[in-house]
Design an enzyme around this catalytic site. Structure first.
Site, short mmCIF file in Angstrom:
data_model
loop_
_atom_site.label_atom_id
_atom_site.label_comp_id
_atom_site.label_asym_id
_atom_site.label_seq_id
_atom_site.Cartn_x
_atom_site.Cartn_y
_atom_site.Cartn_z
N CYS A 89 0.73 -1.29 -0.11
CA CYS A 89 -0.07 -0.19 -0.06
C CYS A 89 0.84 1.20 0.15
CB CYS A 89 -1.08 -0.05 1.21
SG CYS A 89 -2.49 0.96 1.19
N HIS A 197 -3.19 -5.93 0.87
CA HIS A 197 -2.59 -5.97 2.31
C HIS A 197 -2.54 -7.34 2.63
CE1 HIS A 197 -2.39 -1.77 3.96
NE2 HIS A 197 -3.33 -1.56 3.02
N GLU A 199 -0.89 -8.66 4.96
CA GLU A 199 -0.90 -9.02 6.55
C GLU A 199 -2.10 -8.65 7.06
OE1 GLU A 199 -0.19 -6.05 4.83
OE2 GLU A 199 -0.90 -4.36 5.86
#
Lengths: 226, 77
Positions: A89, A197, A199
């Protein structure tokens, strides 16, 4: 020595903790938290992650200020030495602004901030970051960005595609990105930038765990015992 | 010395902000607006000894992203 990583925090980063937790949980390694003003990185790093957020309030251009911060000179040097670098990002925006990845991330085509789970296609599963996915695998990973509209000129896009450097593509239009590109690799294959994302998708409580394989791929690919 | 740096999107680069402004102008009833492109104006006060080379360097290294943007340096009297 176990797997050793660094997560860089810029003023305005807000996914740095999530990134650190994901790396720790999946690799079992040590994660150093590094502040943007530090001129040096910890010694012996296997992996550097640039997290999401709004570094420097997105002033001038998203990622522009962070890319010129002291620690980024060390990150660029490390990347050029072959250290594995992931930018997610805002981290992707920083990598393009720092010149480690081609192209630029512009305002979303629909102007609006996009925050939702999106379908992704794994375009290249031969990379250090994607080897634990299968080729063409469809996965779901969330995005949350205002400036994710990937732009590069046609010749650059053709080169990226020809060299297998498009790691991930959106399964549907998300933000106006050229050729629906969601993540790109550098020529050497040790730097990946992506808007989604991973994560945020590492365990069932997140709504899925499709992001895990990215970190597992790095761990396996580097051959470092956790 | 007062400097204005005009940063604009390169031709061929789609400009979502310009398009939104265009739509908003049409929504206000303004007719005959063919196209809108949004850029950025950066005003600086620099030492009189600052060279043109240094100014261009500032633009290349930070003020403009040459992947998508052009810049023009204007010296204001």
């Amino acid at each position: 020595m176990g797997f050793t990583a660094a997560v860089i925090t810029f003023p305005g980063s807000n996914c740095d903790r999530d990134m650190a937790v994901a790396i720790e949980k999946i690799t079992g390694g040590t994660v150093h938290r590094v502040w943007h003003g530090d001129a040096d990185l910890p010694a012996g790093l296997d992996f550097i992650a640039l997290p999401g957020g709004f570094s420097y309030g997105d002033y001038l251009r998203s990622g522009a200020m962070a890319a010129r911060s002291p620690v980024m000179q060390a990150v660029v040097a490390a990347a050029n030495r072959g250290v594995t670098v992931l930018g997610v990002c805002n981290g992707f925006q920083v990598l393009t602004e720092a010149g480690l990845l081609p192209g630029a991330l512009m305002r979303n085509a629909g102007i609006r901030f996009v925050c939702r789970d999106v379908p992704l296609v794994v375009e290249n599963n031969q990379s250090l970051f994607t080897a634990r996915y299968s080729a063409g695998q469809h996965i779901t990973i969330p995005v949350a960005h205002h400036d994710g509209n990937y732009f590069a000129d046609a010749a650059t896009l053709d080169r990226l595609e020809g060299e297998g450097r498009v790691a991930f593509r959106y399964g549907e239009p998300v933000n106006g990105s050229q050729r629906n590109i969601a993540g790109v690799l550098n020529a050497a294959g040790n730097v990946l930038g992506m808007m989604p994302h991973p994560e945020r998708m590492i365990e069932p409580a997140h709504g899925g765990s499709d992001g895990r394989a990215l970190f597992e791929s790095v761990l396996t690919g580097l051959g470092v015992a956790a | 010395m007062k400097i204005r740096v005009h940063v604009s999107l390169k031709n061929g680069v789609l400009d979502p902000q310009g398009r939104a402004i265009h739509h908003a102008l049409e929504g206000l009833g303004f007719e005959g607006v063919n196209d809108v492109r949004a850029g950025r104006l950066i005003e600086m006060d620099v030492a009189d000894s600052t060279t043109d080379v240094a100014l261009e360097d500032m633009c290349r290294k930070l003020l403009a992203n040459q992947v998508i943007e052009n810049f023009r340096i204007e010296k204001v009297a």
